[in-house]
Design an enzyme around this catalytic site. Structure first.
Site, PDB file in Angstrom:
ATOM      1  N   ARG A 145       0.841  -1.197   0.000  1.00 11.28           N
ATOM      2  CA  ARG A 145       0.000   0.000   0.000  1.00 11.28           C
ATOM      3  C   ARG A 145       0.871   1.240   0.000  1.00 11.28           C
ATOM      4  O   ARG A 145       1.831   1.344   0.749  1.00 11.28           O
ATOM      5  CB  ARG A 145      -0.904   0.019   1.226  1.00 11.28           C
ATOM      6  CG  ARG A 145      -1.747   1.285   1.266  1.00 11.28           C
ATOM      7  CD  ARG A 145      -2.982   1.102   2.046  1.00 11.28           C
ATOM      8  NE  ARG A 145      -3.669   2.357   2.252  1.00 11.28           N
ATOM      9  CZ  ARG A 145      -4.622   2.527   3.136  1.00 11.28           C
ATOM     10  NH1 ARG A 145      -4.992   1.523   3.903  1.00 11.28           N
ATOM     11  NH2 ARG A 145      -5.221   3.687   3.255  1.00 11.28           N
TER      12      ARG A 145
ATOM     13  N   ARG B 134      -7.297   0.359  -2.416  1.00  7.60           N
ATOM     14  CA  ARG B 134      -6.109  -0.053  -1.681  1.00  7.60           C
ATOM     15  C   ARG B 134      -6.035  -1.565  -1.565  1.00  7.60           C
ATOM     16  O   ARG B 134      -7.052  -2.237  -1.409  1.00  7.60           O
ATOM     17  CB  ARG B 134      -6.069   0.602  -0.303  1.00  7.60           C
ATOM     18  CG  ARG B 134      -7.131   0.198   0.683  1.00  7.60           C
ATOM     19  CD  ARG B 134      -8.474   0.900   0.503  1.00  7.60           C
ATOM     20  NE  ARG B 134      -8.433   2.345   0.577  1.00  7.60           N
ATOM     21  CZ  ARG B 134      -8.514   3.021   1.727  1.00  7.60           C
ATOM     22  NH1 ARG B 134      -8.636   2.404   2.863  1.00  7.60           N
ATOM     23  NH2 ARG B 134      -8.497   4.322   1.712  1.00  7.60           N
TER      24      ARG B 134
ATOM     25  N   ASP C 290      -6.227  -2.419   4.020  1.00  6.65           N
ATOM     26  CA  ASP C 290      -6.526  -1.339   4.951  1.00  6.65           C
ATOM     27  C   ASP C 290      -6.744  -1.977   6.314  1.00  6.65           C
ATOM     28  O   ASP C 290      -7.577  -2.872   6.459  1.00  6.65           O
ATOM     29  CB  ASP C 290      -7.789  -0.593   4.496  1.00  6.65           C
ATOM     30  CG  ASP C 290      -8.142   0.578   5.391  1.00  6.65           C
ATOM     31  OD1 ASP C 290      -7.228   1.250   5.895  1.00  6.65           O
ATOM     32  OD2 ASP C 290      -9.359   0.829   5.565  1.00  6.65           O
TER      33      ASP C 290
ATOM     34  N   ASP D 249      -7.563  -0.983  10.170  1.00  5.38           N
ATOM     35  CA  ASP D 249      -7.998   0.096  11.065  1.00  5.38           C
ATOM     36  C   ASP D 249      -8.247  -0.448  12.458  1.00  5.38           C
ATOM     37  O   ASP D 249      -8.772  -1.556  12.617  1.00  5.38           O
ATOM     38  CB  ASP D 249      -9.305   0.715  10.552  1.00  5.38           C
ATOM     39  CG  ASP D 249      -9.131   1.448   9.229  1.00  5.38           C
ATOM     40  OD1 ASP D 249      -8.026   1.943   8.960  1.00  5.38           O
ATOM     41  OD2 ASP D 249     -10.115   1.503   8.465  1.00  5.38           O
TER      42      ASP D 249
HETATM   43  N1  PH2 Z   1     -13.055   1.431   3.152  1.00 10.69           N
HETATM   44  C1  PH2 Z   1     -12.947   2.704   2.868  1.00 10.69           C
HETATM   45  C2  PH2 Z   1     -13.854   3.384   1.958  1.00 10.69           C
HETATM   46  N2  PH2 Z   1     -14.916   2.588   1.480  1.00 10.69           N
HETATM   47  N3  PH2 Z   1     -16.066   0.574   1.301  1.00 10.69           N
HETATM   48  C3  PH2 Z   1     -16.213  -0.720   1.623  1.00 10.69           C
HETATM   49  N4  PH2 Z   1     -17.239  -1.416   1.147  1.00 10.69           N
HETATM   50  N5  PH2 Z   1     -15.318  -1.346   2.448  1.00 10.69           N
HETATM   51  C4  PH2 Z   1     -14.243  -0.673   2.973  1.00 10.69           C
HETATM   52  O1  PH2 Z   1     -13.418  -1.253   3.722  1.00 10.69           O
HETATM   53  C5  PH2 Z   1     -14.080   0.690   2.651  1.00 10.69           C
HETATM   54  C6  PH2 Z   1     -15.033   1.285   1.797  1.00 10.69           C
HETATM   55  C7  PH2 Z   1     -11.896   3.511   3.462  1.00 10.69           C
HETATM   56  O2  PH2 Z   1     -11.193   2.878   4.444  1.00 10.69           O
HETATM   57 MG    MG Z   2     -10.596   2.229   6.515  1.00 10.95          MG
HETATM   58 MG    MG Z   3      -7.181   2.923   7.291  1.00 12.53          MG
END
Ligand code: PH2
Ligand code: MG
Ligand code: MG
Length: 169
Positions: free
Chosen positions: A80, A89, A92, A94
């Site tokens: 990333r 990405r 991710d 979090d």
């Molecule tokens: N993460 C985002 C923005 N949009 N949409 C879905 N469906 N799943 C995600 O993990 C996601 C997103 C930004 O972190």
């Molecule tokens: Mg996120």
């Molecule tokens: Mg994040």
């Protein structure tokens, strides 16, 4: 309470990226449990690819800031690179919840600031513990999920997916 990480991927081999991230967490972060695997369109709506999402319940001695550094390192190792906000990405990671702690600094907000609006975070968390509450508001996550709805979310594999070879049953 416990510590919960929300995982997402919408580039490359999304499933393999999620598994690689789970495998990169130890030994600093021990993975206790992993939710089912879900697919959903990007939210807010943007062009495909769709996301795969899951959540993990973890244990660690790292404080929230050090955990964030560890997660960013794994994101970087998995390819990333910084891009536009909410851009596609490969991975991710979090911090969704860290016990009942509230962190609000420039670099880190815990609970995740959009947790209450995102079925793709709430549903996996509820797979792991159905009695979770939002530490700041006391609202039950199950009630937040009922409010946002989960019609866009498809469960593509049940719990244990990260330990099994991919199958298209
Ligand atoms: N993460 C985002 C923005 N949009 N949409 C879905 N469906 N799943 C995600 O993990 C996601 C997103 C930004 O972190
Ligand atoms: Mg996120
Ligand atoms: Mg994040």
């Amino acid at each position: 309470m416990a510590i919960y990480i929300a995982l997402g991927a919408n580039l490359g081999d999304r499933r393999a990226n999620l598994i690689a991230a789970l495998e990169a967490l130890p030994p600093l972060v021990r993975v206790d449990a992993v939710s089912s695997l879900y697919e959903s369109p990007p939210q807010p709506p943007s062009p495909p690819p769709a996301y795969l999402n899951a959540a993990a319940r973890v244990e660690t001695d790292l404080d929230p800031e050090a955990l964030l550094v560890h997660l960013k390192r794994i994101e970087h190792d998995l390819g990333r690179r910084p891009t536009v906000r909410w851009g596609p990405r490969p991975i991710d990671l979090d911090i969704a919840l860290y016990d009942d702690r509230i962190v609000d600094t420039r670099d880190l907000q815990v609970p995740h600031p959009r947790l209450d609006k995102r079925a793709f975070v709430l549903r996996p968390l509820l797979d792991l513990d159905d009695d979770l509450e939002h530490p700041a508001t006391g609202e039950r996550l199950i009630d937040l999920l009922a409010r946002v709805g989960e019609a866009d979310l498809v469960r593509v594999e049940r719990r244990g997916w990260h330990e099994r070879p991919h199958s298209s049953e």
